[in-house]
Design an enzyme around this catalytic site. Sequence first.
Site, PDB file in Angstrom:
ATOM      1  N   HIS A  78       0.825  -1.211   0.000  1.00 42.71           N
ATOM      2  CA  HIS A  78       0.000   0.000   0.000  1.00 42.71           C
ATOM      3  C   HIS A  78       0.863   1.266   0.000  1.00 42.71           C
ATOM      4  CE1 HIS A  78      -3.162  -2.793   0.827  1.00 42.71           C
ATOM      5  NE2 HIS A  78      -2.706  -3.090   2.029  1.00 42.71           N
ATOM      6  N   HIS A 128      -7.234  -4.733  -0.866  1.00 43.95           N
ATOM      7  CA  HIS A 128      -6.592  -6.033  -1.119  1.00 43.95           C
ATOM      8  C   HIS A 128      -7.372  -6.789  -2.182  1.00 43.95           C
ATOM      9  CE1 HIS A 128      -6.244  -4.923   3.174  1.00 43.95           C
ATOM     10  NE2 HIS A 128      -4.970  -5.045   2.895  1.00 43.95           N
TER      11      HIS A 128
END
Lengths: 355, 355
Positions: A57, A219
């Site tokens: 991320h 995700h």
Amino acid sequence: MKKLINKPEDVVKESLAGLGAAYPDLIKVNYDPNFVYRIDAPIKGKVAVISGSGSGHEPLYTGCVGYGMLDAACPGEVFTAPTPDQMLEAAKLVHSGEGVLYMVNNYSGDVMNYEMAMELAISEGIRVRNIIIDDDVAVKDSLYTQGRRGVGTSVLAAKIVGAGAEAQYNLTQLADLCRKINLNGRSMGMALTSCITPAKGTTLFDIGENEIEFGIGIHGEPGRQRLELKSADEITEMLAVSIIEDYGYNRVLREWDEGKNEWIDVELTDTSLENGDHILAFVNGMGGTPLPELFIVYRKLAEICDKKGLKIIRNLVGNYITSLEMQGCSITLLKMDDELVKLWDASVKTPSFRW
Amino acid sequence: MKKLINKPEDVVKESLAGLGAAYPDLIKVNYDPNFVYRIDAPIKGKVAVISGSGSGHEPLYTGCVGYGMLDAACPGEVFTAPTPDQMLEAAKLVHSGEGVLYMVNNYSGDVMNYEMAMELAISEGIRVRNIIIDDDVAVKDSLYTQGRRGVGTSVLAAKIVGAGAEAQYNLTQLADLCRKINLNGRSMGMALTSCITPAKGTTLFDIGENEIEFGIGIHGEPGRQRLELKSADEITEMLAVSIIEDYGYNRVLREWDEGKNEWIDVELTDTSLENGDHILAFVNGMGGTPLPELFIVYRKLAEICDKKGLKIIRNLVGNYITSLEMQGCSITLLKMDDELVKLWDASVKTPSFRW
């Protein structure tokens, strides 16, 4: 799988090594357990702010360590929650006696591991608090989450809470500040494409040439709907309206109560977003989105907010909470007040935030 | 084609509108012809620095407009040189009487259009100079270029030359500074994937699942070699060695001679990169490359430079000169001296550069 990597199992450590080599004036890297911490930690008289999540991320959170933001970031393996020993050892190294605030995105693995880390830290005499971020309006309960997921607001919280810590907020004040940010922030994202994790080597999910995933998780968790490809303006409108019209999400989140020395359920009354409110508008790219596309989205978002009577007084546009090379975007709106503006504007110096 | 856009023909204008809306304190956008300029231009007593290229390489150059960097940026259509009227009108708006330095990446269309713009500006009584950036060691002569292409060094030049202008360098001094940066900088890139321009709607070139293009241009121009996929360390080593071992590229570049009032051919003697030299190491992503991969490359690059006796005293890691959503990276090494370090460190405030 085409990536600029060596062995998949070395991705996190080697990228941390590169980050450490690039910013020796700001951060240091600890290995086994892995965490990134401020070079000047522990800082006397200051609460330590720690966050972390799965890797993949970036720049969240390892790019957020430094003056005016995080004291430490604990990166798990790609899209995998960090382990309790990472959060514990980071706390031991960076706390100065004023306590540690853990900011935790609401994924079951993260929440569980942070709670374990906190109990271990408490047993070692470190004062800790936690605030959960659950700002994603897309869905309630998801692949890895009970309740709502934590997404874009966590970027803004890291900046603002970090500034609060720098401004000598104590642990209770910082927890209150972070809780307010979570209640004031709402996000929603969408994906044009999937991404490939190094360990899996193939796309996380299949998506057709004319499809988008609306309400995607970071995700690759399923969103609200699989839709036909739409224009940027239509997508922006759908995301913005979903966020602006979301209200009344009263929920219960677990926090550690220092006085009672136990976990408590905190009942949270949702904040609303109303005509006349001042906001920070954050258009985030999922990693592989070219900047011009994010500005096309921002342009439309500004127009929508204007029509709804929401005054954008600050903004952030870029790839900040990403899903590797995924293409797509998310929008976060954070209701601002004088306190949040002042702390947002406060100077910051980390690998990815400098002003 | 999956992109966050509306109509392909509106991509540039709509993204400029978003950029302008996001940074009203720093920049303004002019349409027809399109350019972005500093809100406080013209700045009395300061040479104006202007650059621009095809769109699709953001944040270069529109994200580089502001204090301590560019006075104006002229974005063409995606991967298409800006037109002379863009550069002319930008100059007319931002020049303060101290002259204009145009920094031009070496692509035939850009060079031709800048030359036309300069002649028009001169005919309107504006002092102008130009410096061509041709730092790409990959190939000589390419799809859109005579000689070497201009790539990563242009990012560094925009920062350093902009700081020079802010520090009251006059037009001649700035041209000399920019020429030195070009001679001190060398770059090379590679691609894992192609990209899709909005107008074309399909990939610029085909590349197999196990292939990379080594020495790629930023518009997908063919590189040196089509190779089998390699590890990040192997790729970094190949790029770095190609750059470090490149020397002796003496060339002739066209500049406007203010005294003679004509175009002259300037013979340039190449700089070498030698053991003991201080450098700025720049690892650039092509747009769709996740940050951790760039740090994996930086880690190896730092190791290689150390072995070769090159001391990295400054660095830059991120997606700065991009090819839309292309995955891959480029490396730029810039030999530094005290002047360049001082100007690199000088404060800057643009959409994409702040310190």
